[in-house]
Each structure stands twice: as C-alpha cells, then as structure tokens.
Design a protein around this motif. Structure first.
Motif, PDB file in Angstrom:
ATOM      1  N   ASP A  42       0.762  -1.087   0.091  1.00 24.33           N
ATOM      2  CA  ASP A  42      -0.255  -0.092   0.215  1.00 24.33           C
ATOM      3  C   ASP A  42       1.328   0.868  -0.617  1.00 24.33           C
ATOM      4  N   ARG A  43       1.180   2.292  -1.538  1.00 23.43           N
ATOM      5  CA  ARG A  43       2.161   3.142  -1.167  1.00 23.43           C
ATOM      6  C   ARG A  43       1.359   4.261  -1.569  1.00 23.43           C
ATOM      7  N   PRO A  44       1.108   5.013  -0.648  1.00 22.93           N
ATOM      8  CA  PRO A  44      -0.265   6.128  -1.314  1.00 22.93           C
ATOM      9  C   PRO A  44       1.087   7.366  -1.615  1.00 22.93           C
ATOM     10  N   SER A  45      -0.084   8.247  -3.177  1.00 25.19           N
ATOM     11  CA  SER A  45       1.157   8.598  -3.403  1.00 25.19           C
ATOM     12  C   SER A  45       1.272  10.361  -2.941  1.00 25.19           C
ATOM     13  N   HIS A  46      -0.028  10.675  -2.262  1.00 29.71           N
ATOM     14  CA  HIS A  46       0.008  11.993  -1.004  1.00 29.71           C
ATOM     15  C   HIS A  46       1.331  11.970  -1.233  1.00 29.71           C
ATOM     16  N   GLY A  47       1.571  13.306  -0.650  1.00 33.99           N
ATOM     17  CA  GLY A  47       2.592  13.930  -0.142  1.00 33.99           C
ATOM     18  C   GLY A  47       2.638  13.969   1.726  1.00 33.99           C
ATOM     19  N   TYR A  48       4.108  13.840   2.082  1.00 30.07           N
ATOM     20  CA  TYR A  48       4.237  13.849   3.446  1.00 30.07           C
ATOM     21  C   TYR A  48       3.354  14.892   3.814  1.00 30.07           C
ATOM     22  N   GLY A  49       3.036  14.127   5.324  1.00 30.34           N
ATOM     23  CA  GLY A  49       1.884  15.581   6.054  1.00 30.34           C
ATOM     24  C   GLY A  49       0.668  15.084   6.171  1.00 30.34           C
ATOM     25  N   GLU A  50       0.072  14.804   4.668  1.00 31.17           N
ATOM     26  CA  GLU A  50      -1.044  14.960   4.342  1.00 31.17           C
ATOM     27  C   GLU A  50      -2.248  14.082   5.334  1.00 31.17           C
ATOM     28  N   ASN A  51      -1.593  12.993   5.354  1.00 32.54           N
ATOM     29  CA  ASN A  51      -2.177  11.793   5.490  1.00 32.54           C
ATOM     30  C   ASN A  51      -0.783  11.598   7.271  1.00 32.54           C
ATOM     31  N   PHE A  52       0.050  12.418   7.566  1.00 27.66           N
ATOM     32  CA  PHE A  52       0.263  12.201   8.798  1.00 27.66           C
ATOM     33  C   PHE A  52      -0.900  11.907   9.891  1.00 27.66           C
ATOM     34  N   LYS A  53      -1.923  12.098  10.058  1.00 27.16           N
ATOM     35  CA  LYS A  53      -3.249  11.262  12.049  1.00 27.16           C
ATOM     36  C   LYS A  53      -3.037  10.287  11.533  1.00 27.16           C
ATOM     37  N   ASP A  54      -3.456   9.480  10.671  1.00 28.97           N
ATOM     38  CA  ASP A  54      -3.714   7.625   9.895  1.00 28.97           C
ATOM     39  C   ASP A  54      -2.231   7.090  10.216  1.00 28.97           C
ATOM     40  N   ALA A  55      -1.157   7.874   9.801  1.00 26.08           N
ATOM     41  CA  ALA A  55       0.012   7.005   9.965  1.00 26.08           C
ATOM     42  C   ALA A  55       0.897   7.312  11.546  1.00 26.08           C
ATOM     43  N   LEU A  56       0.557   8.313  12.224  1.00 25.86           N
ATOM     44  CA  LEU A  56       0.583   8.187  13.323  1.00 25.86           C
ATOM     45  C   LEU A  56       0.067   7.006  14.455  1.00 25.86           C
ATOM     46  N   SER A  57      -1.892   7.112  14.297  1.00 28.55           N
ATOM     47  CA  SER A  57      -2.345   5.796  15.080  1.00 28.55           C
ATOM     48  C   SER A  57      -1.345   5.319  14.736  1.00 28.55           C
ATOM     49  N   GLU A  58      -1.142   4.099  13.449  1.00 33.03           N
ATOM     50  CA  GLU A  58      -0.693   3.526  13.341  1.00 33.03           C
ATOM     51  C   GLU A  58       0.160   2.878  14.023  1.00 33.03           C
ATOM     52  N   LEU A  59       1.257   3.751  14.248  1.00 30.52           N
ATOM     53  CA  LEU A  59       2.583   3.302  14.692  1.00 30.52           C
ATOM     54  C   LEU A  59       2.325   2.991  16.252  1.00 30.52           C
ATOM     55  N   ALA A  60       1.163   4.044  16.722  1.00 32.49           N
ATOM     56  CA  ALA A  60       1.143   4.343  17.995  1.00 32.49           C
ATOM     57  C   ALA A  60      -0.206   2.821  18.726  1.00 32.49           C
ATOM     58  N   ARG A  61       0.035   2.405  17.610  1.00 33.47           N
ATOM     59  CA  ARG A  61      -1.455   1.071  18.475  1.00 33.47           C
ATOM     60  C   ARG A  61      -0.365  -0.043  17.898  1.00 33.47           C
ATOM     61  N   GLN A  62       1.222   0.024  17.494  1.00 32.46           N
ATOM     62  CA  GLN A  62       2.066  -0.759  17.573  1.00 32.46           C
ATOM     63  C   GLN A  62       3.070  -1.007  18.974  1.00 32.46           C
ATOM     64  N   MET A  63       2.898   0.217  19.576  1.00 30.47           N
ATOM     65  CA  MET A  63       4.039   0.138  20.781  1.00 30.47           C
ATOM     66  C   MET A  63       3.412  -1.106  21.481  1.00 30.47           C
ATOM     67  N   LYS A  64       4.028  -1.959  21.807  1.00 32.54           N
ATOM     68  CA  LYS A  64       3.713  -3.180  22.337  1.00 32.54           C
ATOM     69  C   LYS A  64       4.721  -2.856  23.809  1.00 32.54           C
ATOM     70  N   LYS A  65       5.139  -2.780  23.908  1.00 32.55           N
ATOM     71  CA  LYS A  65       6.026  -2.676  25.474  1.00 32.55           C
ATOM     72  C   LYS A  65       4.988  -2.340  26.509  1.00 32.55           C
ATOM     73  N   PRO A  66       5.048  -2.502  27.154  1.00 33.86           N
ATOM     74  CA  PRO A  66       4.247  -2.131  28.540  1.00 33.86           C
ATOM     75  C   PRO A  66       5.078  -0.484  28.813  1.00 33.86           C
ATOM     76  N   GLN A  67       3.848   0.976  28.954  1.00 30.88           N
ATOM     77  CA  GLN A  67       4.423   2.235  28.888  1.00 30.88           C
ATOM     78  C   GLN A  67       4.865   3.063  28.489  1.00 30.88           C
ATOM     79  N   SER A  68       5.203   2.058  26.716  1.00 33.93           N
ATOM     80  CA  SER A  68       6.031   2.805  25.562  1.00 33.93           C
ATOM     81  C   SER A  68       5.158   3.610  25.094  1.00 33.93           C
ATOM     82  N   ARG A  69       5.722   4.887  24.559  1.00 31.68           N
ATOM     83  CA  ARG A  69       5.147   6.024  23.483  1.00 31.68           C
ATOM     84  C   ARG A  69       5.496   5.913  22.748  1.00 31.68           C
TER      85      ARG A  69
END
Length: 405
Positions: free
Chosen positions: A134-161
């Motif tokens: 899945d490689r979107p063609s948009h520029g950086y920043g346009e879909n920042f919210k979704d990318a940040l949310s996905e990264l946050a959901r993958q924080m598995k270590k307790p108390q990690s952020r």
C-alpha cells in the motif's frame, strides 16, 4: 625555520575541553535544570491525553532548550519509546514527523521494536521497518494522523509511547501549529493512543499562541519556564565540569566566572571553554586572571552565536524593518512606520510582522506596536548594522572629482 614559516598545524593538539559551547550539544553537567527535567519527564509519563503529557519549554535563545529536548529524547529512546524529532525552522513539522514514520518509499510501514528500544527512523538501530504494497501517492503530512495512529497502536512494550519532539515551535506558522495540535489532540486525547509531545518555544512565540483563540490544544500545553541559573548552581557546574576534565579552579576564579556568566547557560559553557584553553600551560589550574580573560573573550561570542544565525537568514528588507525598530530607544514602535521606512507596501505589512515575530527579535507591544525583546538585542543589532556599512577609504574620499580612477 623562521616563525612565519612554521606550519601552525604541527604544534601539539589542545586537550579536549570538558565544556560544550555549541547549540544542541549536551554538556556533561546540566546546571540548574534537574528539577525542570524531572517535572517534564514525569508529565510525559502521566495518563495519556492529560495536559502534562504535552509539556512546552519556554525560554530565550541560549537557555538550553534544544539541549533539554535532546536529553529527553535520548532517555525516551533508551526506555523503548519511538521518538520523532522536527524543528520549526525546517518546514511543516507534521510533514517531517510523517516522513520519519513512512520513510523515503512513502510506503505504509510495519514497525518492529527490538529489545534495544525504539529510535527515530534513520538515526540508528532499534526500529525495523518493512514496507507493504500500500503506497499512497500523497505528499508527507497529508495523511499524518493515520500514520501516527498506526505507529502508536504498534507500541507493545508496557508504558512505551510515541514521543514527538518539536524544537523552535515559535518559527512554525500558526495554521501549521493549529493543525499539528489538532492531530495530536485527536490521537492522544480522543482516541487515547499512546502519543505525547514536548516542544520548545521562545517567549514571544508563547504570546502568539496564547493570543490565538483557535489554538486551544497549544494553549493548554503544560508550560515549563527556563530561568537564569542561580549562582550556587553555576558554581557547582563550573567546579564539577572542570574537575571531571582533570583541572582545578580557585575560589576567586569561580566567583569571577560566575559574575561574568550572569546565570546564562550558554555563557557558562563559553566562559568555561575559554578558561580551559587559557589555563592549558598551567595544567588547567584555573586562576582569577584566566577567568577574567575568558569572560572578556566570551561576551561578544555569546550574542553572535545566539542571534547571528537568525540575523543572517533574514532578507535585506527584514533587516531594514528591524533596524528601524532598534533605532527607537524611547519605547515601542508602530510597525506600520517601520514598514514604511523599509519601503514595504501596506498590503505586505501583516506578512512581515508575523514572520519577524517568529524570529524572536521583536515582540508585540500594544495595538499596532512592536519592540525589541531586550536592550542587549538592540545594541547587538545596531553594532551589526554599523559593521556592515561600507567604509570609504579616507585618501580616496579626499581626492578631487575625476581623480579617483
């Protein structure tokens, strides 16, 4: 061989100084900042979405904001947090954060955190990333919210952020800051994903944010103000740093260096560095004369280092406007008058005012008025302007017309 013919690079190399007079370079000992660091870090570890998880460091140039951000970021990395860093002087911070998450391929990343802990993408080991199809063609920043949310959901270590580190927040145009604040607030405070942010800002930038009714999130960030360092803490830092490098300093020199540094964190590093070099022939046994010379040498460097880069980045018109403000010693200047003096049309006055406020040279001073942020800025700026004026050689100026060819 004559002295003039000696290769000056062939002499003995100076011993490495334990002081670090460079912006963003972390000194071994942080004078007077432990309590502030403890408070900011404790806030970042609070329940997700609270105001304390969004600290903002407020202080003038040279007060160590960048150093503190770096210390917080490194400690967070070692604790297994994912740390993304950006500066307001380098463009839209949301776009820069997004670039670090997505990477050069603009692919949708799958993050894997190893036992070492997470780091900023591209700065070293600790984070592994594999691209999906899945490689979107948009520029950086346009879909920042979704990318940040996905990264946050993958924080598995307790108390990690996920920690966003933003330096020079005052240099970010308000629309970009509003957007960044809205995204972080949505992800952290509404979606309750493990995301927090720490920023650094000049006092004039804080005024702008507080006056902006649309920046609710930014106005609610927990403010931590950096002040001048107390005399005792300055002395302790001088003594510990010098002892750590294998040197000594007398009580008289310590008092001289403390008075000359005036509680300014960057001046402390400049004076310490100069004392270390001056005392090398004596085995770094620092006396009062070394301290007095160091203070005299460091004073002009302080203001050049703090304000010089920002001044050099200005346009000729920017400098003309600021010079007009600096020439008024009796108080605030009506900005429209400064703009007129620089030959700028009234239609561009608002744009110039917003940009120059972000430089930290001027601050609002009542309706339609501005003033320089300190008297020291005024004298430094006028000295810089005078030194840049071309000088006409006296002998040439005295020649009759037509005789100077």
């Amino acid at each position: 061989m004559a002295d003039a013919e000696r290769n000056r690079f062939m002499g003995p190399a100076p011993e490495a100084s334990p002081f670090t007079p460079g912006f963003g370079v972390a000194p071994e000992f942080l004078a007077g900042r432990d309590a502030l660091l403890d408070s900011a870090v404790e806030g970042l570890r609070q329940r997700i979405g609270t105001h304390d998880t969004f600290p903002m460091l407020i202080g003038p140039r040279g007060y160590g904001k960048t150093v503190l951000l770096g210390r917080v970021g490194r400690d967070a990395q070692e604790a297994g947090w994912a740390v993304l860093s950006a500066s307001g002087t380098e463009g839209d911070p949301a776009a820069e954060f997004h670039r670090q998450i997505v990477g050069p391929s603009q692919g949708k990343p799958s993050w894997r955190f190893d036992s070492v802990g997470a780091q900023v993408l591209g700065t070293g080991a600790g984070v592994s990333r594999t691209d999906t199809s899945d490689r979107p063609s948009h520029g950086y920043g346009e879909n920042f919210k979704d990318a940040l949310s996905e990264l946050a959901r993958q924080m598995k270590k307790p108390q990690s952020r996920v920690l966003l580190v933003l330096d020079e927040a005052h240099a970010v145009p308000l629309p970009q800051m509003r957007r960044l604040g809205a995204i972080v607030q949505q992800v952290a405070s509404v979606d309750l994903l493990p995301v927090c942010m720490i920023a650094a800002c000049l006092p004039v930038g804080l005024k702008t944010i507080l006056q902006d009714r649309k920046s609710t999130f930014l106005r609610r960030m927990r403010k931590h103000r950096l002040e001048l360092i107390a005399d005792r803490e300055m002395a302790d830092c001088f003594r510990q740093t010098i002892a750590g490098g294998g040197g000594t300093i007398s009580d008289e020199a310590l008092a001289e260096a403390g008075r000359g540094s005036g509680g300014h964190p960057y001046m402390l590093q400049l004076v310490g560095h100069r004392m270390w070099g001056l005392s090398q022939p004596e085995g770094h046994a620092i006396g009062r004369s070394h301290a007095a010379q160091a203070v005299a040498q460091a004073e002009p460097l302080l203001w050049d280092d703090i304000f010089g880069p920002a001044w050099d980045d200005l346009s000729e018109t920017d400098r003309k406007i600021l010079t007009r403000v600096a020439e008024e010693a009796d108080g605030p200047v009506r900005f429209s008058e400064a703009v007129d003096a620089a030959g700028v049309g009234k239609g561009l006055a608002g744009e110039y005012r917003a940009r120059l406020l972000r430089t930290g040279f001027i601050a609002p001073a009542g309706r339609g008025h501005v003033e320089l942020t300190s008297a020291r800025v005024r004298s430094w700026m006028l000295d810089r302007v005078r030194s840049a004026e071309p000088e006409v050689p006296t002998r040439l100026a005295e020649l009759p017309p037509g005789r100077g060819d």
